[in-house]
Motif scaffolding. Sequence first.
Motif, PDB file in Angstrom:
ATOM      1  N   ASP A   1     -20.412  10.616 -13.948  1.00 11.90           N
ATOM      2  CA  ASP A   1     -19.459  10.045 -12.986  1.00 11.90           C
ATOM      3  C   ASP A   1     -20.240   9.475 -11.809  1.00 11.90           C
ATOM      4  OD1 ASP A   1     -17.691  11.394 -14.640  1.00 11.90           O
ATOM      5  OD2 ASP A   1     -16.635  12.396 -13.024  1.00 11.90           O
ATOM      6  N   TRP A   2     -19.620   8.524 -11.110  1.00 13.74           N
ATOM      7  CA  TRP A   2     -20.269   8.002  -9.910  1.00 13.74           C
ATOM      8  C   TRP A   2     -19.271   7.409  -8.946  1.00 13.74           C
ATOM      9  CZ3 TRP A   2     -19.112   2.820 -10.552  1.00 13.74           C
ATOM     10  CH2 TRP A   2     -19.127   2.316 -11.853  1.00 13.74           C
ATOM     11  N   TRP A   3     -19.682   7.431  -7.685  1.00 14.62           N
ATOM     12  CA  TRP A   3     -19.012   6.708  -6.610  1.00 14.62           C
ATOM     13  C   TRP A   3     -19.890   5.518  -6.288  1.00 14.62           C
ATOM     14  CZ3 TRP A   3     -14.351   7.116  -4.421  1.00 14.62           C
ATOM     15  CH2 TRP A   3     -13.644   8.322  -4.553  1.00 14.62           C
ATOM     16  N   LEU A   4     -19.284   4.350  -6.144  1.00 16.64           N
ATOM     17  CA  LEU A   4     -19.984   3.130  -5.753  1.00 16.64           C
ATOM     18  C   LEU A   4     -19.419   2.701  -4.403  1.00 16.64           C
ATOM     19  CD1 LEU A   4     -21.822   0.654  -6.308  1.00 16.64           C
ATOM     20  CD2 LEU A   4     -19.901  -0.337  -7.578  1.00 16.64           C
ATOM     21  N   PHE A   5     -20.306   2.579  -3.425  1.00 15.44           N
ATOM     22  CA  PHE A   5     -19.909   2.215  -2.074  1.00 15.44           C
ATOM     23  C   PHE A   5     -20.374   0.800  -1.747  1.00 15.44           C
ATOM     24  CE2 PHE A   5     -20.200   6.820  -2.158  1.00 15.44           C
ATOM     25  CZ  PHE A   5     -19.030   7.206  -1.536  1.00 15.44           C
TER      26      PHE A   5
END
Length: 174
Positions: A120-124
């Motif tokens: 999983d990842w968060w992209l900012f």
Amino acid sequence: MELISSDKRNQLFERFAHDAFHLELRDDYSVPNEVGPFEDWLNGRESDDSFMAPWLQLMKRVTESGKTVRRVRVVTEPHSPYIQWEHATTNVNEEAGELIRWLPRHKLPAGLHFPVDGNDWWLFDDKLLAVGHFDDGGRVLGSEIIDAPEIVAECIRVRDLLWSIATPTNEYQL
């Protein structure tokens, strides 16, 4: 690999300028502070959402300032009990301003490769990734920060593809 805590990762929400996107690929995110509310829901009792208050306050503050927070949840059908609970309680995330879409795993495009080893990842702001890492039991270990342009570009491509084919919560039926 250096990992930061969930609290440190959440500080990234105070610094991004426009868009945060989360790709969720797991069918269970049971974490210790969710155990009671999840068990209540499983047993037909009304669950208490107070454990989510800090997150919901953060999301409300961020989205009310004009920033966008989006998620695509890739899920297995038939749904795990955790995903059923997550779907039943998604309204509180959306009321705080998050935009959430759902994509059954069997509808993923053929040959799609998930970057960062399928985590999983968060992209900012299309610049910075916070990649989630979990132990074998599903416990959160922390997030790895990545800003390598080629990895970020691959995540942008996957985000744009999945967002375009995923179904909004109000249209996704369990």
